[in-house]
Motif scaffolding. Structure first.
Motif, PDB file in Angstrom:
ATOM      1  N   VAL A   7       0.865  -1.185   0.000  1.00 41.73           N
ATOM      2  CA  VAL A   7       0.000   0.000   0.000  1.00 41.73           C
ATOM      3  C   VAL A   7       0.896   1.227   0.000  1.00 41.73           C
ATOM      4  O   VAL A   7       1.809   1.333   0.827  1.00 41.73           O
ATOM      5  CB  VAL A   7      -0.937   0.020   1.229  1.00 41.73           C
ATOM      6  CG1 VAL A   7      -1.745   1.311   1.267  1.00 41.73           C
ATOM      7  CG2 VAL A   7      -1.868  -1.183   1.222  1.00 41.73           C
ATOM      8  N   LYS A  12      -3.014   4.217  -1.956  1.00 45.93           N
ATOM      9  CA  LYS A  12      -3.296   3.449  -3.163  1.00 45.93           C
ATOM     10  C   LYS A  12      -2.734   2.038  -3.003  1.00 45.93           C
ATOM     11  O   LYS A  12      -1.566   1.853  -2.673  1.00 45.93           O
ATOM     12  CB  LYS A  12      -2.674   4.131  -4.384  1.00 45.93           C
ATOM     13  CG  LYS A  12      -2.907   3.381  -5.680  1.00 45.93           C
ATOM     14  CD  LYS A  12      -2.219   4.067  -6.844  1.00 45.93           C
ATOM     15  CE  LYS A  12      -2.410   3.283  -8.133  1.00 45.93           C
ATOM     16  NZ  LYS A  12      -1.704   3.925  -9.279  1.00 45.93           N
ATOM     17  N   CYS A  13      -3.575   1.044  -3.262  1.00 47.04           N
ATOM     18  CA  CYS A  13      -3.137  -0.352  -3.174  1.00 47.04           C
ATOM     19  C   CYS A  13      -2.330  -0.699  -4.416  1.00 47.04           C
ATOM     20  O   CYS A  13      -2.820  -0.564  -5.544  1.00 47.04           O
ATOM     21  CB  CYS A  13      -4.338  -1.287  -3.045  1.00 47.04           C
ATOM     22  SG  CYS A  13      -5.282  -1.056  -1.522  1.00 47.04           S
ATOM     23  N   VAL A 255       0.256  -1.720   7.485  1.00 47.14           N
ATOM     24  CA  VAL A 255      -0.812  -0.994   6.798  1.00 47.14           C
ATOM     25  C   VAL A 255      -1.817  -0.516   7.834  1.00 47.14           C
ATOM     26  O   VAL A 255      -2.302  -1.312   8.649  1.00 47.14           O
ATOM     27  CB  VAL A 255      -1.509  -1.880   5.751  1.00 47.14           C
ATOM     28  CG1 VAL A 255      -2.661  -1.136   5.098  1.00 47.14           C
ATOM     29  CG2 VAL A 255      -0.506  -2.336   4.698  1.00 47.14           C
ATOM     30  N   ARG A 272      -6.005   5.239   3.909  1.00 47.52           N
ATOM     31  CA  ARG A 272      -5.000   4.215   4.178  1.00 47.52           C
ATOM     32  C   ARG A 272      -3.605   4.806   4.058  1.00 47.52           C
ATOM     33  O   ARG A 272      -3.389   5.777   3.325  1.00 47.52           O
ATOM     34  CB  ARG A 272      -5.136   3.044   3.194  1.00 47.52           C
ATOM     35  CG  ARG A 272      -6.462   2.318   3.247  1.00 47.52           C
ATOM     36  CD  ARG A 272      -6.497   1.209   2.220  1.00 47.52           C
ATOM     37  NE  ARG A 272      -6.478   1.723   0.863  1.00 47.52           N
ATOM     38  CZ  ARG A 272      -7.560   1.970   0.140  1.00 47.52           C
ATOM     39  NH1 ARG A 272      -8.750   1.752   0.642  1.00 47.52           N
ATOM     40  NH2 ARG A 272      -7.460   2.432  -1.093  1.00 47.52           N
ATOM     41  N   SER A 274       0.833   3.348   4.964  1.00 49.54           N
ATOM     42  CA  SER A 274       1.649   2.202   5.336  1.00 49.54           C
ATOM     43  C   SER A 274       3.020   2.670   5.816  1.00 49.54           C
ATOM     44  O   SER A 274       3.450   3.787   5.522  1.00 49.54           O
ATOM     45  CB  SER A 274       1.799   1.232   4.153  1.00 49.54           C
ATOM     46  OG  SER A 274       2.611   1.807   3.139  1.00 49.54           O
TER      47      SER A 274
END
Length: 341
Positions: A7, A12-13, A255, A272, A274
């Motif tokens: 991540v 953004k994954c 994450v 999100r 990380s």
């Protein structure tokens, strides 16, 4: 070696789906597929949906006029055409636009001597309403998506490990830049690390929960001012045996996921971020941001990412707990011996 992120820092994954054979599943949920498209493709489909519909029905109106002979009796006032003042494909196209958008300029109008035109008018009105509902609904959902709300939810650039109440804790900071609050905000943390089972199975990117207060309810946040989220490194933590030296050599990713409802719209928002192993600072603490002014509290976001070094043992949490247990045992046995003296 630079580690590939699972991540990105902006949430953004970093995962791409390849060799998807059952692509028809995207068409069965066409609404979500259109909403998930990039803006340039969404706008292109939006324009094409209307333009092709107008062209299609405009062509049918022209075919009806041509088959009835209306185009051959343009100057004949005794002839009753299907559509008054329709003299070619361009005028048929304009009539199609006026019909579907209900503009009604009044120059071109259908007559009651054309049953096929009446049927086509009803069909275009119904299909036009469906196209409007579908495309406007897609654009409304895409515009009102709470993805941009997550841009004002910020995470500290580094996580830290230091003592809190004589216990090693992994901490990071979250904050909300807007005055409107995130309702029912909650925080989660996952450790992403490859592992091998006792049976020899290799599991890439295995996910392990990091407790940030689920048992006590501390994971439910009142995010009015920046908060420091703490994961206590105890015997249930995957960092129980990790020392400072091992942390510097380790290869993992943490994450963190912040979820809640946008107060203004009631839609669910997720942010999100990380932290890689080299983004976890051992022996650091976040600097305070909150100050009391006259009648209110002020948050200085200029120091949101700032940390300061603090004295922290370099041993693992297990070794620290064992040392504390030995110290307590020594005190337990030394106190009675002193009383005997």
């Amino acid at each position: 070696r630079k580690r590939q992120r699972y991540v990105e820092k902006d949430g953004k994954c970093n995962v791409q789906h390849g060799n998807v054979r059952e692509t028809y599943r995207y068409l069965t949920d066409i609404f979500t597929t259109l909403v998930d498209l990039k803006w340039r493709f969404s706008l292109l489909i939006f324009i094409l949906a209307y333009a092709l519909t107008w062209l299609f029905f405009g062509l049918i109106w022209w075919v009806i006029a041509y088959s009835r002979g209306d185009l051959e009796h343009l100057g004949d006032h005794t002839w009753t055409p299907c559509v008054n003042n329709l003299n070619g494909f361009v005028s048929a196209f304009l009539f199609s636009i006026e019909t579907e958008t209900t503009i009604g300029y009044g120059h071109r109008v259908i007559t009651d001597t054309c049953p096929e035109g009446i049927v086509l008018l009803l069909l275009q009105a119904i299909l036009g309403s469906m196209v409007n509902a579908f495309m406007v609904g897609c654009m409304f959902v895409k515009i009102s998506q709470p993805n941009k709300r997550a841009e004002t939810l910020v995470f500290s650039s580094h996580a830290v490990v230091s003592l809190r109440d004589d216990r090693l804790c992994l901490m990071f900071r979250v904050g909300d830049l807007r005055d409107s609050h995130i309702v029912e905000a909650s925080i989660r943390a996952k450790l992403i690390q490859s592992k091998q089972t006792q049976e020899g199975e290799f599991i890439p990117l295995d996910q392990t929960d990091l407790s940030v207060g689920f048992e006590t309810g501390d994971d439910r946040l009142f995010l009015v001012s920046p908060l420091i989220i703490s994961h206590e490194i105890d015997e249930r933590s995957p960092f129980w045996d990790v020392s400072r030296g091992q942390l510097e050599r380790d290869d993992f990713e943490i994450v963190v996921i912040l979820e809640g409802m946008v107060e203004a719209t009631g839609m669910t928002c997720q942010a999100r971020s990380s932290y890689l192993a080299d983004e976890v600072l051992w022996g650091h603490r976040f600097t305070p941001l909150l100050s009391l002014e006259e009648g209110f509290y002020e948050v200085d976001y200029g120091g949101f990412h700032h940390t300061v070094p603090v004295p922290t043992p370099a041993c693992s949490a297990r070794q620290l707990a064992a040392a504390a247990a030995r110290r307590d045992a020594h005190l337990y046995w030394s106190i009675p011996s002193r009383l005997d003296e």
